[in-house]
Design a protein around this motif. Structure first.
Motif, PDB file in Angstrom:
ATOM      1  N   LEU A 195     -21.244  -3.061 -10.430  1.00 39.61           N
ATOM      2  CA  LEU A 195     -21.353  -3.882 -11.625  1.00 39.61           C
ATOM      3  C   LEU A 195     -21.911  -5.215 -11.186  1.00 39.61           C
ATOM      4  CD1 LEU A 195     -20.839  -4.343 -14.655  1.00 39.61           C
ATOM      5  CD2 LEU A 195     -18.551  -5.181 -14.062  1.00 39.61           C
ATOM      6  N   ASP A 196     -23.162  -5.495 -11.581  1.00 47.74           N
ATOM      7  CA  ASP A 196     -23.863  -6.688 -11.117  1.00 47.74           C
ATOM      8  C   ASP A 196     -23.885  -6.683  -9.586  1.00 47.74           C
ATOM      9  OD1 ASP A 196     -24.337  -7.517 -13.733  1.00 47.74           O
ATOM     10  OD2 ASP A 196     -22.402  -8.544 -13.854  1.00 47.74           O
ATOM     11  N   ARG A 197     -23.334  -7.722  -8.947  1.00 47.23           N
ATOM     12  CA  ARG A 197     -23.391  -7.814  -7.482  1.00 47.23           C
ATOM     13  C   ARG A 197     -22.198  -7.149  -6.802  1.00 47.23           C
ATOM     14  NH1 ARG A 197     -23.747 -14.097  -6.598  1.00 47.23           N
ATOM     15  NH2 ARG A 197     -22.060 -13.923  -8.096  1.00 47.23           N
ATOM     16  N   ASP A 198     -21.212  -6.722  -7.572  1.00 46.89           N
ATOM     17  CA  ASP A 198     -19.978  -6.203  -6.991  1.00 46.89           C
ATOM     18  C   ASP A 198     -19.949  -4.676  -7.008  1.00 46.89           C
ATOM     19  OD1 ASP A 198     -18.906  -8.808  -6.566  1.00 46.89           O
ATOM     20  OD2 ASP A 198     -18.378  -8.897  -8.696  1.00 46.89           O
ATOM     21  N   TRP A 199     -19.300  -4.123  -5.959  1.00 45.20           N
ATOM     22  CA  TRP A 199     -19.150  -2.669  -5.843  1.00 45.20           C
ATOM     23  C   TRP A 199     -17.673  -2.308  -5.932  1.00 45.20           C
ATOM     24  CZ3 TRP A 199     -22.983   1.152  -4.850  1.00 45.20           C
ATOM     25  CH2 TRP A 199     -24.283   0.646  -4.848  1.00 45.20           C
ATOM     26  N   TYR A 200     -17.393  -1.175  -6.593  1.00 42.57           N
ATOM     27  CA  TYR A 200     -16.025  -0.794  -6.891  1.00 42.57           C
ATOM     28  C   TYR A 200     -15.765   0.664  -6.513  1.00 42.57           C
ATOM     29  CZ  TYR A 200     -16.029  -5.007  -9.811  1.00 42.57           C
ATOM     30  OH  TYR A 200     -16.122  -6.300 -10.255  1.00 42.57           O
ATOM     31  N   LEU A 201     -14.515   0.911  -6.122  1.00 41.47           N
ATOM     32  CA  LEU A 201     -14.027   2.265  -5.910  1.00 41.47           C
ATOM     33  C   LEU A 201     -13.139   2.634  -7.089  1.00 41.47           C
ATOM     34  CD1 LEU A 201     -13.274   4.840  -4.255  1.00 41.47           C
ATOM     35  CD2 LEU A 201     -11.445   3.465  -3.218  1.00 41.47           C
ATOM     36  N   ARG A 202     -13.440   3.761  -7.725  1.00 43.89           N
ATOM     37  CA  ARG A 202     -12.559   4.297  -8.753  1.00 43.89           C
ATOM     38  C   ARG A 202     -11.743   5.401  -8.095  1.00 43.89           C
ATOM     39  NH1 ARG A 202     -15.187   3.129 -13.652  1.00 43.89           N
ATOM     40  NH2 ARG A 202     -13.168   3.422 -14.663  1.00 43.89           N
ATOM     41  N   GLY A 203     -10.429   5.316  -8.181  1.00 41.86           N
ATOM     42  CA  GLY A 203      -9.593   6.291  -7.504  1.00 41.86           C
ATOM     43  C   GLY A 203      -8.226   6.457  -8.150  1.00 41.86           C
ATOM     44  N   TRP A 204      -7.609   7.599  -7.848  1.00 41.23           N
ATOM     45  CA  TRP A 204      -6.238   7.856  -8.310  1.00 41.23           C
ATOM     46  C   TRP A 204      -5.284   7.179  -7.339  1.00 41.23           C
ATOM     47  CZ3 TRP A 204      -3.643   9.866 -12.399  1.00 41.23           C
ATOM     48  CH2 TRP A 204      -2.292  10.172 -12.203  1.00 41.23           C
ATOM     49  N   CYS A 205      -4.584   6.138  -7.839  1.00 37.51           N
ATOM     50  CA  CYS A 205      -3.690   5.355  -6.997  1.00 37.51           C
ATOM     51  C   CYS A 205      -2.327   6.039  -6.905  1.00 37.51           C
ATOM     52  CB  CYS A 205      -3.539   3.948  -7.570  1.00 37.51           C
ATOM     53  SG  CYS A 205      -2.411   2.901  -6.628  1.00 37.51           S
ATOM     54  N   HIS A 206      -1.889   6.321  -5.673  1.00 41.12           N
ATOM     55  CA  HIS A 206      -0.597   6.977  -5.483  1.00 41.12           C
ATOM     56  C   HIS A 206       0.553   6.058  -5.892  1.00 41.12           C
ATOM     57  CE1 HIS A 206      -2.054  10.214  -2.412  1.00 41.12           C
ATOM     58  NE2 HIS A 206      -2.945   9.980  -3.367  1.00 41.12           N
ATOM     59  N   LEU A 207       0.369   4.740  -5.732  1.00 41.64           N
ATOM     60  CA  LEU A 207       1.422   3.791  -6.067  1.00 41.64           C
ATOM     61  C   LEU A 207       1.595   3.680  -7.577  1.00 41.64           C
ATOM     62  CD1 LEU A 207       3.448   1.612  -5.101  1.00 41.64           C
ATOM     63  CD2 LEU A 207       1.547  -0.048  -5.223  1.00 41.64           C
ATOM     64  N   ARG A 208       0.488   3.573  -8.305  1.00 41.74           N
ATOM     65  CA  ARG A 208       0.545   3.388  -9.767  1.00 41.74           C
ATOM     66  C   ARG A 208       0.537   4.702 -10.532  1.00 41.74           C
ATOM     67  NH1 ARG A 208       2.474  -1.439  -9.039  1.00 41.74           N
ATOM     68  NH2 ARG A 208       0.965  -2.997  -8.297  1.00 41.74           N
ATOM     69  N   GLN A 209       0.228   5.795  -9.828  1.00 37.63           N
ATOM     70  CA  GLN A 209       0.153   7.105 -10.463  1.00 37.63           C
ATOM     71  C   GLN A 209      -0.804   7.081 -11.662  1.00 37.63           C
ATOM     72  OE1 GLN A 209       1.858  10.339  -9.624  1.00 37.63           O
ATOM     73  NE2 GLN A 209       1.494   9.080  -7.790  1.00 37.63           N
ATOM     74  N   ALA A 210      -1.970   6.496 -11.434  1.00 45.62           N
ATOM     75  CA  ALA A 210      -2.982   6.398 -12.484  1.00 45.62           C
ATOM     76  C   ALA A 210      -4.321   6.047 -11.839  1.00 45.62           C
ATOM     77  CB  ALA A 210      -2.585   5.342 -13.519  1.00 45.62           C
ATOM     78  N   VAL A 211      -5.381   6.185 -12.612  1.00 42.31           N
ATOM     79  CA  VAL A 211      -6.710   5.796 -12.124  1.00 42.31           C
ATOM     80  C   VAL A 211      -6.794   4.282 -12.084  1.00 42.31           C
ATOM     81  CG1 VAL A 211      -9.192   5.853 -12.587  1.00 42.31           C
ATOM     82  CG2 VAL A 211      -7.805   7.898 -13.008  1.00 42.31           C
ATOM     83  N   ARG A 212      -7.218   3.751 -10.957  1.00 44.17           N
ATOM     84  CA  ARG A 212      -7.363   2.314 -10.789  1.00 44.17           C
ATOM     85  C   ARG A 212      -8.741   1.991 -10.195  1.00 44.17           C
ATOM     86  NH1 ARG A 212      -3.920   2.108 -13.938  1.00 44.17           N
ATOM     87  NH2 ARG A 212      -1.902   1.050 -13.846  1.00 44.17           N
ATOM     88  N   THR A 213      -9.150   0.736 -10.396  1.00 39.19           N
ATOM     89  CA  THR A 213     -10.443   0.265  -9.907  1.00 39.19           C
ATOM     90  C   THR A 213     -10.221  -0.779  -8.821  1.00 39.19           C
ATOM     91  OG1 THR A 213     -11.442   0.653 -12.077  1.00 39.19           O
ATOM     92  CG2 THR A 213     -12.636  -0.800 -10.570  1.00 39.19           C
ATOM     93  N   PHE A 214     -10.915  -0.649  -7.696  1.00 37.11           N
ATOM     94  CA  PHE A 214     -10.741  -1.558  -6.555  1.00 37.11           C
ATOM     95  C   PHE A 214     -12.098  -2.123  -6.138  1.00 37.11           C
ATOM     96  CE2 PHE A 214      -7.587   1.826  -6.364  1.00 37.11           C
ATOM     97  CZ  PHE A 214      -6.396   1.123  -6.271  1.00 37.11           C
ATOM     98  N   ARG A 215     -12.159  -3.436  -5.994  1.00 31.36           N
ATOM     99  CA  ARG A 215     -13.396  -4.059  -5.504  1.00 31.36           C
ATOM    100  C   ARG A 215     -13.484  -3.872  -3.997  1.00 31.36           C
ATOM    101  NH1 ARG A 215     -14.842 -10.023  -7.725  1.00 31.36           N
ATOM    102  NH2 ARG A 215     -15.259 -10.345  -5.505  1.00 31.36           N
ATOM    103  N   LEU A 216     -14.645  -3.387  -3.539  1.00 33.05           N
ATOM    104  CA  LEU A 216     -14.787  -3.058  -2.126  1.00 33.05           C
ATOM    105  C   LEU A 216     -14.647  -4.275  -1.218  1.00 33.05           C
ATOM    106  CD1 LEU A 216     -15.688  -0.289  -3.212  1.00 33.05           C
ATOM    107  CD2 LEU A 216     -17.462  -0.269  -1.449  1.00 33.05           C
ATOM    108  N   ASP A 217     -15.095  -5.443  -1.672  1.00 26.52           N
ATOM    109  CA  ASP A 217     -15.014  -6.614  -0.802  1.00 26.52           C
ATOM    110  C   ASP A 217     -13.609  -7.194  -0.712  1.00 26.52           C
ATOM    111  OD1 ASP A 217     -14.931  -7.587  -3.372  1.00 26.52           O
ATOM    112  OD2 ASP A 217     -16.463  -9.121  -3.083  1.00 26.52           O
TER     113      ASP A 217
END
Length: 329
Positions: A195-217
């Motif tokens: 998204l623009d200059r930022d890169w993200y990982l979309r993944g199933w978070c074991h802690l939250r038990q849901a899909v979460r978005t994480f900024r790679l940097d």
């Protein structure tokens, strides 16, 4: 190459000889200095044909304004190198030199853009980009200014993330969250997006038990786990929006110059409202924390102001005052 497959000068007639000269000249320009033997091997011809062709190139050119050939209208070579060491170096180029070329500044700008492109996560054509940058430097009308573009902070995390995706394995990492806390996360990686200059990982978070978005940097100590991922992109419905509002989110109103709206676009969600009036916009954003957003507001240099709620406004003001105090202001 065997003698039977090597072509001699006698084997080339007028049209073939012209075609050969048309490919020989760019080859000599690109290599700057090359031996007769190497050129002959490259084209699969006899060395005598190379010598004859180079001699012909040296007396070839285009007539100038007087319609007569002058010295500067002809190609030239380093005759000493050619006759004594069998080395070919073109010392004057005609026609090609008169073609439009990038200026040194234009070439430097293009090279900087290519360096930025090669630094982006996901760029896999480094060899092609490097070759193009070299050709731009050589082909410019002057020597381009040397430029350097730093690699994206997300690049280091991208390699293990993509490996985990390819192997469908769990991924663990330390993550700096929006409120400034570092948490250890384990996720089943689903996909990587930008998204623009930022890169993200979309993944199933074991802690939250849901899909979460994480900024790679914001990811560090990224490691591929031993366990196979239990969730994949085909198994789950991944929201199209990067950020999903929750009941605990804080609604923040921002008064911002309309031209600066793209600077806060990453915080927009499906229910974000924008009201524009007189070159300014009032934007309602739902934020999990003000912590990360206050840095963005401060970086806009007065173009944006948090107006509501008061607690968020005070937090941004306190952060800015603390930053100024660090500079003795």
């Amino acid at each position: 190459m065997t003698k039977s497959t090597t072509r001699t000068g006698a084997g080339l007639q007028g049209r073939d000889r012209l075609a050969f000269l048309l490919v020989l000249v760019p080859y000599l320009i690109e290599h700057e200095q090359v031996s007769v033997a190497d050129a002959a091997e490259h084209f699969g011809v006899n060395e005598s044909l190379i010598r004859e062709s180079v001699t012909l190139i040296a007396v070839s050119g285009v007539p100038g304004e007087t319609s007569a050939y002058q010295h500067e209208d002809l190609f030239d070579i380093d005759w000493d190198l050619f006759e004594q060491r069998d080395q070919i170096v073109l010392t004057r180029l005609v026609v090609i030199d008169d073609s439009p070329r990038f200026s040194a500044r234009e070439a430097a700008a293009l090279i900087a853009g290519l360096q930025y492109l090669s630094a982006l996560p996901g760029s896999s054509d480094d060899e092609v980009i490097g070759s193009l940058m070299s050709k731009l430097a050589i082909g410019a009308s002057g020597r381009p200014t040397e430029v350097a573009v730093a690699a994206s902070p997300a690049t280091a995390a991208l390699v293990p993330v993509r490996d985990a995706l390819a192997q469908r394995r769990e991924l663990s990492f330390d993550y700096l969250s929006a409120d400034g806390r570092t948490e250890h996360r384990t996720v089943d990686p689903l996909r990587v997006e930008s998204l623009d200059r930022d890169w993200y990982l979309r993944g199933w978070c074991h802690l939250r038990q849901a899909v979460r978005t994480f900024r790679l940097d914001r990811m560090s100590r990224v490691e591929i786990g031993e366990n196979q991922a239990q969730h994949g992109a085909d198994d789950l419905s991944v929201p199209s929006d990067f950020f999903q509002p929750s009941a605990s989110d804080l609604t923040v109103t921002v008064d911002i110059d309309t031209a600066a709206l793209p600077m806060i676009a990453e915080f927009f969600t499906a229910d974000s409202q924008v009201r524009e009036e007189g070159g300014r916009s009032l934007v309602n954003l739902r934020l999990g924390h003000v912590h990360g957003f206050k840095r963005v507001v401060a970086s806009l240099g007065g173009l944006a102001e948090v107006t509501d709620p008061g607690t968020a406004r005070e937090e941004v003001a306190a952060w800015a005052s603390e930053a100024l105090a660090g500079y003795g202001l």
